[in-house]
Write a protein that holds these residues in place. Sequence first.
Motif, PDB file in Angstrom:
ATOM      1  N   THR A 109       0.833  -1.208   0.000  1.00 35.22           N
ATOM      2  CA  THR A 109       0.000   0.000   0.000  1.00 35.22           C
ATOM      3  C   THR A 109       0.865   1.254   0.000  1.00 35.22           C
ATOM      4  OG1 THR A 109      -0.159  -0.105   2.426  1.00 35.22           O
ATOM      5  CG2 THR A 109      -1.931  -1.125   1.156  1.00 35.22           C
ATOM      6  N   ASN A 116      -4.380   4.280   1.569  1.00 32.60           N
ATOM      7  CA  ASN A 116      -3.908   2.907   1.389  1.00 32.60           C
ATOM      8  C   ASN A 116      -4.180   2.343   0.003  1.00 32.60           C
ATOM      9  OD1 ASN A 116      -2.758   2.595   3.933  1.00 32.60           O
ATOM     10  ND2 ASN A 116      -4.767   2.186   4.847  1.00 32.60           N
ATOM     11  N   CYS A 118      -3.317   0.662  -3.490  1.00 35.41           N
ATOM     12  CA  CYS A 118      -2.344  -0.362  -3.875  1.00 35.41           C
ATOM     13  C   CYS A 118      -1.222   0.263  -4.700  1.00 35.41           C
ATOM     14  CB  CYS A 118      -3.011  -1.438  -4.734  1.00 35.41           C
ATOM     15  SG  CYS A 118      -3.887  -2.671  -3.805  1.00 35.41           S
TER      16      CYS A 118
END
Length: 176
Positions: A109, A116, A118
């Motif tokens: 992340t 957060n 990806c």
Amino acid sequence: MLSRPLFAFPGLLFCAGLLVASGADAAPSFPRSIQRQLQLNYAPPCSICHQHGQTGDGTPIEPFAWSMRARGLTGSRDTLSPALTADETDNVDSDGDGITDVDELKNGTDVNSPANDCIIPSGTPIDDGQCTPGSQVSPTLGCTAGASTATTGPRSMSVWVLIFLLALILRRVTSA
Ligand SMILES: [Ca+2]
């Protein structure tokens, strides 16, 4: 007729040497080094340090880059591992979301955003603070400290142009 090419010859050699030397000083891939040290299954994107993922002077201004700088990271590759170790030891949380930088990198992340997102290519968020890798997890990134590479790009082309000019001058000198 011969004095001008002979005069230019050392200067061109010097320039070529400078270009080759500066290209050779280009830092290797920082993302790959981070990947190796943390045993990640992906190489982090340039954007964890560089604004908009664009490498170059003045672009490593993301929060994680500042955290790493505060722990000794410079443009030298030798400083990366100790700075990353210090970041882990100090439990640094650059984006203030309660998850440490190293844990975020291991989870895949964004270390710079509490959202957060990806950062694993083709990754899929599965829950808060975690990301599953996609099928393609190791893209070629090539981030370097100086945003220069020794084997490609304008600098490399300049070296070849200089070598070509040197060959022409030598040919004239030896044939005269
Ligand atoms: Ca965090």
